[in-house]
Design an enzyme around this catalytic site. Structure first.
Site, mmCIF file in Angstrom:
data_model
loop_
_atom_site.group_PDB
_atom_site.id
_atom_site.type_symbol
_atom_site.label_atom_id
_atom_site.label_comp_id
_atom_site.label_asym_id
_atom_site.label_seq_id
_atom_site.Cartn_x
_atom_site.Cartn_y
_atom_site.Cartn_z
ATOM 1 C CD GLU A 118 -46.882 5.195 -35.244
ATOM 2 O OE1 GLU A 118 -45.980 5.265 -34.633
ATOM 3 O OE2 GLU A 118 -47.246 3.899 -35.508
ATOM 4 C CD GLU B 2 -50.071 1.597 -40.096
ATOM 5 O OE1 GLU B 2 -49.442 0.883 -39.327
ATOM 6 O OE2 GLU B 2 -49.435 2.431 -40.477
HETATM 7 C C1 XIL Z 1 -44.102 -2.119 -39.058
HETATM 8 C C2 XIL Z 1 -43.984 -3.521 -39.719
HETATM 9 O O1 XIL Z 1 -45.228 -4.158 -40.080
HETATM 10 C C3 XIL Z 1 -43.001 -4.577 -38.990
HETATM 11 O O2 XIL Z 1 -42.194 -4.918 -39.945
HETATM 12 C C4 XIL Z 1 -41.522 -3.199 -38.435
HETATM 13 O O3 XIL Z 1 -40.747 -4.479 -37.970
HETATM 14 C C5 XIL Z 1 -41.614 -2.582 -37.712
HETATM 15 O O4 XIL Z 1 -43.107 -1.479 -38.226
HETATM 16 N N1 XIL Z 1 -48.135 1.452 -37.369
HETATM 17 C C6 XIL Z 1 -46.668 1.735 -38.262
HETATM 18 C C7 XIL Z 1 -46.173 0.678 -39.676
HETATM 19 O O5 XIL Z 1 -46.996 2.915 -38.964
HETATM 20 O O6 XIL Z 1 -45.080 1.257 -40.417
HETATM 21 C C8 XIL Z 1 -46.145 -0.256 -38.318
HETATM 22 O O7 XIL Z 1 -45.287 -1.376 -38.993
HETATM 23 C C9 XIL Z 1 -46.918 -1.021 -37.443
HETATM 24 C C10 XIL Z 1 -46.837 0.490 -36.590
#
Ligand code: XIL
Length: 542
Positions: free
Chosen positions: A334, A444
């Site tokens: 990100e 993801e």
């Molecule tokens: C999220 C997790 O799933 C949650 O449990 C936590 O509270 C916040 O982070 N993009 C990403 C991930 O790269 O690391 C994030 O994961 C979701 C969005």
């Protein structure tokens, strides 16, 4: 007809008795505050915060528990559940909550505190879920908590708080009084636990000619006896941590690495023959506070030189440790802004402000040096639906390639929703990056049933689940096509296994239950699952 009804009624009656007679569920907390004592509830905040039983505001009966004098978000009532945590035990929690000052709707968080057999080890805190209450109305809240598999844990407490903010950011609305009543916590009979669905096709097998399918998990889920683990072992061939590989967990203090949670996932993956990813090495979020602070004077920002050193040490410590074991790394996560250019400090990214844009080049170079064979990924969200962001990623990756920075793949997070982005937008995005000579992997994926943060909480109806199945099916058809063309790397990772564990239940709206994954909260296959393995089984799928 009548006789049939009778027979059913009798059957239900008998089963009812049988379940009742055999049920080994145990009520651990049953607090209605009618007898005037706190019933084991205590304030978490040691000095300021107070608890009292009051009669002017109550849900059932004549009294409730008033929580007041709060000065931190985490001030709230706490209660011990057990001294002896048992993996896979499920506690069902229900209570009523009320507040009368502050915003029209207010979020509360249900959290867990755990102690360890080694009493000198700091307690662990975990936000289980958040929920919304309405000002001036009693709101019921229900959830379940499943005890994780950590063999070193000892005691468990439950508590209620407001969503966390650092102490210096606390606003008046975070300090409001609240009232709770009719709190019931039951340790469920193991026989009532959800069971992973058995006789269904294996998801990964279906796609094995194109890519492996992975899941994000937490260390608490990878316990061989757990039902989540049954789903993982049956359907998935890649593992990554949803949180346990983030720096706040891995390096809570400078030079002190806590490998245990990540390693539970890695060990489980290796024992079950899964491929492994690491997410993420460099990110602006979920970092320990010390990372950006000057060691001698924590009120000051760390210098560029020291931060570069911290970055290099972190990347290389991890990648050397797991050389030849972890295949793929989200080196940076990100790094793009939601509005223009790279993400800066104003969007939480201190890396850029302190190190300048070359931190991205350096991160990849240090990663390659530590493990020449690992797949190095630049991971991002929202590229598909945002032409500006997509183009900026293109420019960024092109620059990296031109400078001979070793980037192997673009990771598309694919936190998408039931309407957007379109399949065509996803296609264009994959093909754009493939044109640069990097692979695209999906890192993801999940699919919210909501299309905007302002949409109210709703049921995942059959119609919604069908629409979701259609979209999962269409997108995977595209992924198959892109894989055939050689544009896709060989991993597609889903951000969780069953809907009850998804982060989308609390993001972007705390407590708004979502259903973005392939298995439902009872660990049964959803239409989306069938859309990917055998669409003929779902009526209405095209
Ligand atoms: C999220 C997790 O799933 C949650 O449990 C936590 O509270 C916040 O982070 N993009 C990403 C991930 O790269 O690391 C994030 O994961 C979701 C969005």
């Amino acid at each position: 007809m009548k006789r049939l009804h009778m027979a059913f009624a009798l059957l239900f009656f008998i089963t009812g008795i049988a379940v009742y007679a055999q049920s080994a569920s145990v009520t651990v907390v049953d607090s209605n505050f009618e007898n005037g004592n706190l019933d084991g509830w205590a304030p978490r905040g040691d000095r300021e915060e107070k608890l009292e039983i009051v009669k002017d505001i109550k849900h059932g009966g004549t009294s409730s528990l008033h929580v007041f004098n709060r000065s931190k978000t985490w001030h709230g009532p706490i209660h011990k559940l057990t001294d002896n945590a048992v993996a896979d035990d499920i506690y069902s929690v229900s209570l009523w909550i009320y507040y009368k000052d502050g915003p029209a709707t207010g979020a509360f968080t249900f959290s867990i505190e755990r102690s360890f057999k080694d009493a000198s080890k700091a307690h662990a805190y975990q936000n289980v879920t958040s929920f919304q209450a309405k000002k001036g109305e009693w709101t019921e809240f229900k959830t379940e908590y499943t005890v994780g598999a950590d063999p070193t844990q000892a005691g468990i407490w439950v508590y209620f708080e407001l969503p966390y903010k650092e102490d210096n950011l606390v606003q008046p609305n975070d300090k409001i009084d609240f009232w709770v009543d009719d709190i019931r916590i039951v340790k469920l009979d193991p026989a009532l636990r959800p069971k992973a669905e058995q006789n269904i096709p294996n998801l990964s097998e279906k796609w094995q000619n194109y890519f492996d399918i992975g899941a994000a998990v937490s260390a608490d889920e990878v316990n061989f006896s757990s039902q989540q683990a049954q789903l993982l072992m049956k359907h998935f061939t890649v593992l990554v941590a949803g949180n346990d590989m983030k720096m706040e967990t891995v390096q809570p203090r400078e030079g002190s690495f806590d490998w245990a949670p990540a390693e539970r996932i890695i060990d489980f993956g290796e024992m079950t023959g899964m491929r492994l990813r690491w997410h993420p090495l460099v990110w602006h979020s979920q970092n320990p506070a010390w990372l950006f602070q000057d060691k001698a004077n924590p009120a000051r920002a760390v210098s560029k030189d020291v931060l570069n050193q911290r970055l290099k040490t972190y990347i290389q410590t991890i990648m050397r440790r797991y050389r030849n074991r972890i295949e793929s790394y989200d080196v940076v996560n990100e790094v793009l802004s939601d509005t223009a250019g790279l993400r800066t400090g104003s969007e939480g990214n201190k890396w850029l402000d302190i190190l300048g844009p070359e931190y991205i080049d350096n991160a990849f170079r240090w990663a390659r040096e530590a493990d020449p064979k690992a797949q190095l990924v630049i991971n991002e969200y929202g590229l598909e639906g945002d032409a500006r962001k997509r183009q900026e990623m293109y420019n960024l990756v092109k620059g990296l390639k031109d400078r001979k920075v070793p980037v192997d793949a673009v990771g598309l997070q694919m936190h998408i929703d039931i309407k957007t982005p379109t399949v065509q937008q996803i296609r264009e995005t994959i093909e754009l990056f493939a044109g640069l000579g990097v692979k695209v992997i999906i890192t993801e994926m999940d699919m919210s049933i909501y299309t905007s943060p302002s949409e109210a909480k709703k049921e995942a109806t059959a119609a919604i689940l069908l629409e979701q199945a259609q979209r999962y099916k269409d997108i995977f058809a595209l992924l198959q096509e892109e894989s055939r063309k050689g544009n896709l790397g060989d991993m597609v990772v889903i951000w969780g296994t069953s809907d009850n564990t998804s982060w989308k239940n609390n993001f972007p709206v705390p407590g708004r239950t979502d259903a973005p994954l392939l298995f439902d909260p009872r660990l049964q296959s959803k239409p989306a699952f069938w859309g990917l393995v055998d669409p003929g089984k779902v009526r209405g799928l095209r």
